[in-house]
Design a protein around this motif. Structure first.
Motif, short mmCIF file in Angstrom:
data_model
loop_
_atom_site.label_atom_id
_atom_site.label_comp_id
_atom_site.label_asym_id
_atom_site.label_seq_id
_atom_site.Cartn_x
_atom_site.Cartn_y
_atom_site.Cartn_z
N ASP A 9 38.34 27.79 47.05
CA ASP A 9 36.98 28.17 47.43
C ASP A 9 36.30 28.65 46.16
O ASP A 9 36.97 29.04 45.19
CB ASP A 9 37.07 29.30 48.48
CG ASP A 9 35.73 29.89 48.80
OD1 ASP A 9 34.79 29.11 49.02
OD2 ASP A 9 35.61 31.14 48.83
N ASP A 11 32.80 30.72 45.86
CA ASP A 11 32.19 32.05 45.94
C ASP A 11 33.21 33.08 46.42
O ASP A 11 33.76 32.94 47.51
CB ASP A 11 31.00 32.04 46.92
CG ASP A 11 29.87 31.13 46.43
OD1 ASP A 11 29.47 31.27 45.27
OD2 ASP A 11 29.40 30.29 47.23
N GLY A 12 33.48 34.08 45.61
CA GLY A 12 34.44 35.12 46.01
C GLY A 12 35.86 34.83 45.58
O GLY A 12 36.74 35.68 45.72
N GLU A 169 41.40 31.24 49.33
CA GLU A 169 40.19 31.69 50.02
C GLU A 169 40.02 33.20 49.96
O GLU A 169 40.99 33.93 49.73
CB GLU A 169 40.28 31.30 51.50
CG GLU A 169 39.54 30.04 51.89
CD GLU A 169 38.01 30.21 51.81
OE1 GLU A 169 37.53 31.34 51.70
OE2 GLU A 169 37.31 29.19 51.88
N ASP A 170 38.79 33.65 50.22
CA ASP A 170 38.55 35.09 50.38
C ASP A 170 38.01 35.41 51.77
O ASP A 170 37.87 36.58 52.10
CB ASP A 170 37.54 35.59 49.33
CG ASP A 170 36.15 35.01 49.56
OD1 ASP A 170 36.06 33.80 49.82
OD2 ASP A 170 35.17 35.77 49.48
#
Ligand code: BG6
Ligand code: MG
Length: 213
Positions: A9, A11-12, A169-170
């Motif tokens: 992912d 963003d983050g 992922e976040d």
């Protein structure tokens, strides 16, 4: 090698653009008289721009036309893009470059799987586009996370079966997308998730042992 492909992912995970999304949405929320705080912002992680707007509008007393919604989303994106202009290579999270290079040297294929329509712009600002074999983003999908489309397409671009890929992922929407796509998931950070992921990491440096181990 435990995984043949890793799908990140953006963003983050690779950079913290979330604070820019937060700033840009804050003004939208003010305009429509809706509450907005970190807790609401968490729910926007991983979901598309228009779905994010709908979540914010859920707290608004106004009932807007499609044209007004499009205008709000467009104006939010302009504010967001203005903030993105400040991004540089130093905004790539610590350990990313070394880890990605080590995984690639070991023959692991690397992709970005992001709901964002600004993903390529962000990767270019970070000087990180060349670190990946494939980029699948919000301009290439019909359904955003928690639908698995973005990750399934990224795996296909890498030429790897989903079960041989790890998603990093976040966000809860991303964890759910990985699970319904048949992929393992490593969650970065300690945020609450609807169910436990296969891996929890504090930094990207930990991926080497997980992927190559
Ligand atoms: C995701 C973010 O990566 O991209 C979400 O986590 C955001 O918060 C989504 O809404 C869409 O982004 P953009 O750049 O297309 O507005
Ligand atoms: Mg994210």
């Amino acid at each position: 090698m435990r995984y043949a492909g890793v799908i990140f992912d953006l963003d983050g995970v690779l950079c913290s653009t979330d604070r820019f999304h937060f700033e840009a949405w804050k003004q939208t929320a003010r305009e429509v008289n809706a509450p907005f705080d970190e807790r609401i912002n968490q729910r926007l992680r991983g979901v598309s721009r228009m779905e994010s707007l709908e979540i914010i509008l859920g707290g608004s007393p106004l009932s807007l036309s499609e044209d007004e919604k499009l205008r709000l989303a467009e104006e939010k994106n302009e504010r967001y893009r203005a903030l993105l202009k400040n991004l540089t290579h130093s905004d790539l999270v610590p350990g990313a470059e070394e880890t990605l290079a080590a995984l690639r040297a070991a023959g692991v294929k690397l992709a970005v799987g992001s709901s964002s329509k600004n993903a390529v712009f962000i990767l270019e600002r970070l000087g990180a586009r060349e670190l990946f074999d494939a980029v699948c983003d919000g301009t290439m999908i019909l359904r955003s996370k928690p639908d698995p489309e973005v990750f399934l397409k990224a795996a296909e671009m890498l030429g790897e079966a989903p079960r041989r890929c790890l998603v990093v992922e976040d966000a809860a929407a991303g964890l759910e997308a990985a699970r319904s796509g048949g992929m393992d998931c490593a969650i970065i950070g300690g945020a609450d998730m609807p169910f436990e992921p296969e891996h929890r990491i504090d930094g990207l440096g930990e991926l080497r042992a997980i992927v190559l181990g």
